[in-house]
Enzyme design. Structure first.
Site, PDB file in Angstrom:
ATOM      1  N   CYS A   1      -1.989  -1.521   9.801  1.00  3.09           N
ATOM      2  CA  CYS A   1      -1.216  -0.829   8.451  1.00  3.09           C
ATOM      3  C   CYS A   1      -0.976   0.546   8.753  1.00  3.09           C
ATOM      4  O   CYS A   1      -2.000   1.247   8.810  1.00  3.09           O
ATOM      5  CB  CYS A   1      -1.726  -1.059   7.106  1.00  3.09           C
ATOM      6  SG  CYS A   1      -1.097  -0.502   5.596  1.00  3.09           S
ATOM      7  N   ASN A   2       0.414   1.164   9.099  1.00  2.00           N
ATOM      8  CA  ASN A   2       0.554   2.488   9.179  1.00  2.00           C
ATOM      9  C   ASN A   2       0.074   3.341   7.860  1.00  2.00           C
ATOM     10  O   ASN A   2      -0.587   4.404   8.024  1.00  2.00           O
ATOM     11  CB  ASN A   2       1.968   2.856   9.106  1.00  2.00           C
ATOM     12  CG  ASN A   2       2.535   2.359  10.618  1.00  2.00           C
ATOM     13  OD1 ASN A   2       2.546   3.211  11.342  1.00  2.00           O
ATOM     14  ND2 ASN A   2       2.697   0.973  10.878  1.00  2.00           N
ATOM     15  N   THR A   3       0.311   2.852   6.579  1.00  2.00           N
ATOM     16  CA  THR A   3      -0.088   3.478   5.487  1.00  2.00           C
ATOM     17  C   THR A   3      -1.721   3.598   5.308  1.00  2.00           C
ATOM     18  O   THR A   3      -2.387   4.621   5.438  1.00  2.00           O
ATOM     19  CB  THR A   3       0.241   2.802   4.070  1.00  2.00           C
ATOM     20  OG1 THR A   3       1.811   2.479   4.347  1.00  2.00           O
ATOM     21  CG2 THR A   3      -0.099   3.667   2.978  1.00  2.00           C
TER      22      THR A   3
ATOM     23  N   THR B   1       4.706  -1.309   9.716  1.00  5.89           N
ATOM     24  CA  THR B   1       4.521  -2.664  10.255  1.00  5.89           C
ATOM     25  C   THR B   1       5.918  -3.356  10.111  1.00  5.89           C
ATOM     26  O   THR B   1       6.066  -4.214  11.145  1.00  5.89           O
ATOM     27  CB  THR B   1       3.656  -3.464   9.627  1.00  5.89           C
ATOM     28  OG1 THR B   1       3.658  -3.292   8.178  1.00  5.89           O
ATOM     29  CG2 THR B   1       1.992  -2.927   9.938  1.00  5.89           C
ATOM     30  N   HIS B   2       6.542  -3.220   9.418  1.00  9.04           N
ATOM     31  CA  HIS B   2       7.952  -4.057   8.969  1.00  9.04           C
ATOM     32  C   HIS B   2       9.004  -3.644   9.804  1.00  9.04           C
ATOM     33  O   HIS B   2       9.852  -4.488   9.973  1.00  9.04           O
ATOM     34  CB  HIS B   2       8.059  -3.982   7.562  1.00  9.04           C
ATOM     35  CG  HIS B   2       7.380  -4.754   6.602  1.00  9.04           C
ATOM     36  ND1 HIS B   2       6.014  -4.510   6.550  1.00  9.04           N
ATOM     37  CD2 HIS B   2       7.495  -5.904   5.721  1.00  9.04           C
ATOM     38  CE1 HIS B   2       5.315  -5.195   5.559  1.00  9.04           C
ATOM     39  NE2 HIS B   2       6.433  -6.152   5.109  1.00  9.04           N
TER      40      HIS B   2
ATOM     41  N   TYR C   1       0.723  -1.162   0.055  1.00 10.10           N
ATOM     42  CA  TYR C   1       0.051   0.022  -0.012  1.00 10.10           C
ATOM     43  C   TYR C   1       0.828   1.342  -0.162  1.00 10.10           C
ATOM     44  O   TYR C   1       0.352   2.452  -0.366  1.00 10.10           O
ATOM     45  CB  TYR C   1      -0.946   0.081   1.216  1.00 10.10           C
ATOM     46  CG  TYR C   1      -2.091  -0.828   1.407  1.00 10.10           C
ATOM     47  CD1 TYR C   1      -2.276  -1.690   0.309  1.00 10.10           C
ATOM     48  CD2 TYR C   1      -2.968  -0.528   2.322  1.00 10.10           C
ATOM     49  CE1 TYR C   1      -3.304  -2.457   0.592  1.00 10.10           C
ATOM     50  CE2 TYR C   1      -4.333  -1.550   2.300  1.00 10.10           C
ATOM     51  CZ  TYR C   1      -4.218  -2.437   1.630  1.00 10.10           C
ATOM     52  OH  TYR C   1      -5.613  -3.448   1.532  1.00 10.10           O
ATOM     53  N   GLY C   2       2.170   1.151   0.508  1.00  9.34           N
ATOM     54  CA  GLY C   2       2.906   2.239   0.680  1.00  9.34           C
ATOM     55  C   GLY C   2       3.375   3.037  -0.278  1.00  9.34           C
ATOM     56  O   GLY C   2       3.860   4.121  -0.258  1.00  9.34           O
TER      57      GLY C   2
HETATM   58  N1  DGL Z   1       1.776  -2.307   6.168  1.00 15.18           N
HETATM   59  C1  DGL Z   1       2.314  -0.996   5.683  1.00 15.18           C
HETATM   60  C2  DGL Z   1       2.653  -0.047   6.562  1.00 15.18           C
HETATM   61  O1  DGL Z   1       2.700  -0.399   7.758  1.00 15.18           O
HETATM   62  C3  DGL Z   1       3.878  -1.621   5.087  1.00 15.18           C
HETATM   63  C4  DGL Z   1       3.678  -2.626   3.709  1.00 15.18           C
HETATM   64  C5  DGL Z   1       3.032  -1.864   2.697  1.00 15.18           C
HETATM   65  O2  DGL Z   1       3.585  -0.573   2.097  1.00 15.18           O
HETATM   66  O3  DGL Z   1       1.797  -2.139   2.290  1.00 15.18           O
HETATM   67  O4  DGL Z   1       2.834   1.050   6.093  1.00 15.18           O
END
Ligand code: DGL
Length: 273
Positions: A77-79, A189-190, A46-47
């Site tokens: 998810c932060n995004t 998240t990563h 998503y980022g």
């Molecule tokens: N889950 C996404 C986040 O926390 C990282 C991976 C993505 O880009 O989807 O922003």
């Protein structure tokens, strides 16, 4: 609220595997809650996507989890949190928790010199969601954002330490080091999986804020305030749904979660949009 309300699951969604770092903390803190995790593995990452697309995906994921009769929704998810939290909150009648606010609160608590770094995906950093959240708590704090797009593929490959990770982290983080920050938010998240490398590059005197840990504490607090904690005394089922075939999720995900993943199903969420 009735007993059935208490035993309904907590729903968690992420763009893929990364949100398992958040689920891990939820399970650690609240083992007797049942959880349903949705990893949108067919559409990750998503980022790098536009806010409109991330918003649409978030709504589709929310509709799927809402169909599972959850009592609380976690946008792990932060995004997705940075783009869609407010809109999702307005669209459902259950409590919704994102990962931005808990991380922002912990960062403001931790900083001594009022200089906080935030690292995340391009879309998260461009949204300034962390900056806004931090400044709404303390307008005097200076916030410096840095996108670290290569961290996600590094972690997905399992390269969480060693020369290459250290070199890439060094390149991304040198600007933040120059700003003299004393606190850094792991706004993706990563990134908790790269904690060791990030700590080494930033050096002593810089506190790392793990949004996953902070979010699980917030979830516990909300469940208690609403009086909807599960009353079970033993671990409850953990269900997993993915939007692409589960093999990779199973292989890499167990690393993130730190335990075996059972009960996994592939589904389509597009129909829930
Ligand atoms: N889950 C996404 C986040 O926390 C990282 C991976 C993505 O880009 O989807 O922003």
């Amino acid at each position: 609220m009735g007993i059935n309300q208490k035993e309904r699951p907590i729903g968690v969604f992420d763009s893929g595997i990364g949100g398992l770092t958040v689920l891990k903390e939820i399970i650690r803190l609240l083992p007797c809650e049942s959880t349903i995790y949705l990893g949108d593995t067919a559409r990750v990452p998503y980022g790098i996507r536009s806010p409109e697309t991330v918003m649409r995906y978030s709504f589709e994921n929310t509709r799927f989890l809402s169909s599972k009769d959850i009592k609380l929704l976690v946008i792990a998810c932060n995004t997705a949190s940075s783009i869609s939290l407010d809109a999702i909150k307005e669209s459902v009648s259950i409590p919704v928790i994102g990962v931005i606010e808990p991380g922002a609160k912990a960062a403001v608590r931790a900083t001594m010199n009022g200089k906080i770094g935030v690292i995340g995906t391009e879309t998260t950093i461009r949204s300034s969601a962390y900056t806004k959240a931090i400044k709404s708590i303390d307008a005097g704090v200076e916030v410096f954002g840095q996108a670290c797009p290569m961290f996600v593929p590094l972690v997905e490959e399992g390269w969480i330490e060693g020369d290459i990770s250290t070199m890439i982290a060094g390149r991304y983080l040198e600007g933040l080091k120059d700003k003299g920050i004393d606190t850094i938010v792991l706004g993706c998240t990563h990134y908790p999986l790269l904690k060791r490398v990030i700590a080494e590059v930033m050096g002593k005197g810089v506190t790392l804020i793990d949004s996953a840990v902070e979010t699980s504490l917030e979830i516990k607090a909300i469940l208690s305030t609403l009086g909807v904690n599960s009353e079970k005394k033993s671990p409850r089922p953990k269900e997993f749904f993915v939007t692409d075939s589960p093999e990779r999720f199973l292989k890499v995900g167990e690393n993130f979660l730190g335990k075996k993943i059972e009960h996994i199903k592939k589904i389509e969420v597009g129909g829930y949009g």
